[in-house]
Scaffold this motif. Sequence first.
Motif, short mmCIF file in Angstrom:
data_model
loop_
_atom_site.label_atom_id
_atom_site.label_comp_id
_atom_site.label_asym_id
_atom_site.label_seq_id
_atom_site.Cartn_x
_atom_site.Cartn_y
_atom_site.Cartn_z
N ILE A 48 0.84 -1.21 0.00
CA ILE A 48 0.00 0.00 0.00
C ILE A 48 0.87 1.26 0.00
CG2 ILE A 48 -1.61 1.36 1.40
CD1 ILE A 48 -2.92 -1.27 2.22
N ALA A 49 1.98 1.22 0.75
CA ALA A 49 2.78 2.44 0.93
C ALA A 49 3.70 2.73 -0.25
CB ALA A 49 3.60 2.32 2.21
N VAL A 50 4.35 1.69 -0.80
CA VAL A 50 5.40 1.91 -1.81
C VAL A 50 4.90 2.67 -3.05
CG1 VAL A 50 6.91 0.73 -3.45
CG2 VAL A 50 6.86 0.03 -1.04
N PRO A 51 3.71 2.40 -3.60
CA PRO A 51 3.30 3.13 -4.82
C PRO A 51 3.24 4.65 -4.66
CG PRO A 51 1.91 1.21 -4.50
CD PRO A 51 2.73 1.34 -3.27
N PHE A 52 3.12 5.14 -3.43
CA PHE A 52 3.02 6.59 -3.25
C PHE A 52 4.35 7.30 -3.54
CE2 PHE A 52 -0.65 5.19 -0.78
CZ PHE A 52 -1.61 6.09 -1.24
N VAL A 53 5.44 6.55 -3.66
CA VAL A 53 6.72 7.17 -4.01
C VAL A 53 6.63 7.88 -5.36
CG1 VAL A 53 9.14 6.70 -4.52
CG2 VAL A 53 8.02 5.54 -2.61
N VAL A 54 5.86 7.33 -6.29
CA VAL A 54 5.73 7.92 -7.63
C VAL A 54 4.42 8.68 -7.79
CG1 VAL A 54 7.22 6.20 -8.69
CG2 VAL A 54 4.77 5.78 -8.57
N ALA A 58 3.11 9.88 -11.40
CA ALA A 58 2.11 8.99 -12.00
C ALA A 58 0.98 8.77 -11.01
CB ALA A 58 2.75 7.66 -12.40
N PRO A 59 0.11 9.77 -10.82
CA PRO A 59 -0.95 9.64 -9.80
C PRO A 59 -1.96 8.55 -10.11
CG PRO A 59 -1.22 11.66 -11.10
CD PRO A 59 0.10 11.10 -11.45
N ALA A 60 -2.36 8.41 -11.38
CA ALA A 60 -3.34 7.38 -11.72
C ALA A 60 -2.77 5.99 -11.50
CB ALA A 60 -3.79 7.54 -13.19
N LEU A 61 -1.50 5.79 -11.87
CA LEU A 61 -0.84 4.50 -11.63
C LEU A 61 -0.76 4.20 -10.15
CD1 LEU A 61 0.72 2.08 -12.78
CD2 LEU A 61 2.79 3.46 -12.65
N THR A 62 -0.43 5.22 -9.37
CA THR A 62 -0.36 5.05 -7.91
C THR A 62 -1.71 4.61 -7.35
OG1 THR A 62 1.36 6.72 -7.72
CG2 THR A 62 0.10 6.22 -5.74
N THR A 63 -2.78 5.28 -7.79
CA THR A 63 -4.12 4.93 -7.30
C THR A 63 -4.47 3.50 -7.65
OG1 THR A 63 -4.81 7.23 -7.54
CG2 THR A 63 -6.56 5.57 -7.39
N GLY A 64 -4.19 3.10 -8.89
CA GLY A 64 -4.50 1.73 -9.31
C GLY A 64 -3.73 0.70 -8.49
N ALA A 65 -2.43 0.96 -8.25
CA ALA A 65 -1.61 -0.01 -7.49
C ALA A 65 -2.09 -0.11 -6.04
CB ALA A 65 -0.15 0.43 -7.54
N ALA A 95 -5.09 7.36 -1.78
CA ALA A 95 -5.12 7.08 -3.21
C ALA A 95 -6.18 7.92 -3.91
CB ALA A 95 -5.38 5.59 -3.45
N SER A 96 -7.32 8.11 -3.28
CA SER A 96 -8.37 8.95 -3.86
C SER A 96 -7.90 10.39 -3.96
CB SER A 96 -9.64 8.88 -3.01
OG SER A 96 -10.12 7.54 -2.93
N TYR A 97 -7.17 10.86 -2.94
CA TYR A 97 -6.66 12.23 -2.98
C TYR A 97 -5.60 12.38 -4.07
CZ TYR A 97 -4.92 16.71 -1.33
OH TYR A 97 -4.56 18.03 -1.26
N VAL A 98 -4.68 11.42 -4.16
CA VAL A 98 -3.62 11.48 -5.18
C VAL A 98 -4.22 11.51 -6.58
CG1 VAL A 98 -1.77 10.12 -6.24
CG2 VAL A 98 -1.81 10.49 -3.77
N ALA A 99 -5.30 10.75 -6.80
CA ALA A 99 -5.95 10.74 -8.11
C ALA A 99 -6.40 12.14 -8.52
CB ALA A 99 -7.14 9.79 -8.10
N ARG A 106 -7.92 14.32 -17.69
CA ARG A 106 -8.23 12.94 -18.10
C ARG A 106 -7.60 11.93 -17.13
NH1 ARG A 106 -7.15 15.65 -22.86
NH2 ARG A 106 -8.84 15.68 -24.40
N LEU A 107 -6.36 12.19 -16.73
CA LEU A 107 -5.71 11.30 -15.76
C LEU A 107 -6.41 11.39 -14.40
CD1 LEU A 107 -1.92 11.84 -16.57
CD2 LEU A 107 -3.36 9.86 -17.13
N ALA A 108 -6.86 12.58 -14.04
CA ALA A 108 -7.57 12.72 -12.77
C ALA A 108 -8.86 11.91 -12.77
CB ALA A 108 -7.85 14.20 -12.50
N VAL A 109 -9.61 11.98 -13.87
CA VAL A 109 -10.85 11.20 -13.97
C VAL A 109 -10.55 9.71 -13.99
CG1 VAL A 109 -12.84 10.72 -15.45
CG2 VAL A 109 -12.09 13.09 -15.10
N ALA A 110 -9.47 9.32 -14.68
CA ALA A 110 -9.09 7.91 -14.70
C ALA A 110 -8.75 7.43 -13.28
CB ALA A 110 -7.91 7.69 -15.64
N GLY A 111 -8.03 8.28 -12.52
CA GLY A 111 -7.71 7.92 -11.14
C GLY A 111 -8.96 7.79 -10.29
N LEU A 112 -9.94 8.68 -10.50
CA LEU A 112 -11.20 8.57 -9.76
C LEU A 112 -11.91 7.26 -10.08
CD1 LEU A 112 -13.44 9.77 -7.97
CD2 LEU A 112 -14.34 10.91 -10.02
#
Length: 386
Positions: A48-54, A58-65, A95-99, A106-112
């Motif tokens: 859960i923690a490691v994806p927040f490094v990027v 890459a906010p959408a990728l972080t949210t997905g991971a 993750a919701s905030y990072v998105a 477009r990336l923000a909506v994808a993260g949501l």
Amino acid sequence: MTIPAPLRRLGWPAALALLLLVGGLVETAVNDYARGDRPLIAVISVLIAVPFVVAGRAPALTTGAVMAAVGIAAAMLPEDTFNNLVAGYLGFLAASYVAGTAREWRLAVAGLALSVGGAAAVTTILGEPVGIISTTLVAGAVWTAAFLITRRTAQTRELRERAAMLEREREIEARAAVAEERARIAREMHDVVAHSLSVMVVQAEAAEAMLDVDPERARRPLGAVQETGREALAELRAMLGVLREMADEAPELAPQPGLSGVGELVAHVREAGLPVTLRVEGSPRPLSPGADLSAYRIVQEGLTNALKHAGPATAEVLLRYGDRDVELVVSDDGRGPAAANGSPGHGLIGMRERVVCYGGELDAGPREGGGFRLAARLPIEPMAGP
């Protein structure tokens, strides 16, 4: 709330990842979890923690991971253990905030979508479909707050940068106006001195021719020489007084700049918002003081034009020293001068006059592939022997 200095130096993505990792591991150690679940909970906390490094890149990728890690926790942990897993809930909120912090909408909506979809999948795994509504509302509220804060922050930063750039442009224009006025006064001084000296020479020659023939008549041209000299001195005092007042308003105690100061000039322009690189070829050689100052002013004018007219662009300054001359090239890949109507501006005219004055050449115009290129060549006079 004051963020500790070590966390500020890490940057917010790495700091967030570190806080979630430490919090998850501490939770694993202190909570009353079954012994067999602790290793899995520790691994999930890391996932859960490691994806927040990027998260910043890459906010959408972080949210997905992160949502995938939360889904793994929901599938592999007992329901009561998962419901008490603070790291999973905090990871979902973060993750919701990072998105919502993605720069492109477009990336923000994808993260949501990833956040809401992940939450829906988790509630389905837990057999609580009713919870989809509440988790969607929570994810949407957090995402909306992040989206609005990020846009407002970016807008404020852009306005500040624009205001700072306009202020710098005003300072540059003011200095250019002062320099232009000084140049005009210098030309007027030249005209006054040249005219007065010419009159004085003619009158002195007439007086010399009459000294042996009619000494009394020779007094008249000599008086004209004196009168002309007095008038010229009065004009010079007035003009020098104006220059002295201008110098008092903006005193410059530093010596006149030359090519040795181009590096500092490039750094100032880079700070003003135009990415500039400086390239020097050949061994630097000394120029005469006037040519050295003219070379600096040519580079300064070229960078000023690029800063004002190129738009979002990068620029390059090239100084190429040869055996008999030095070549100055200022080029950019922007949109070029705003008014490309074929008539040179005052800056180009002034630069051309400087170059011609020292027997050089100047070429300015659109660059192949887009942008603008200013190239000048100034001869290097051989150093006189002792």
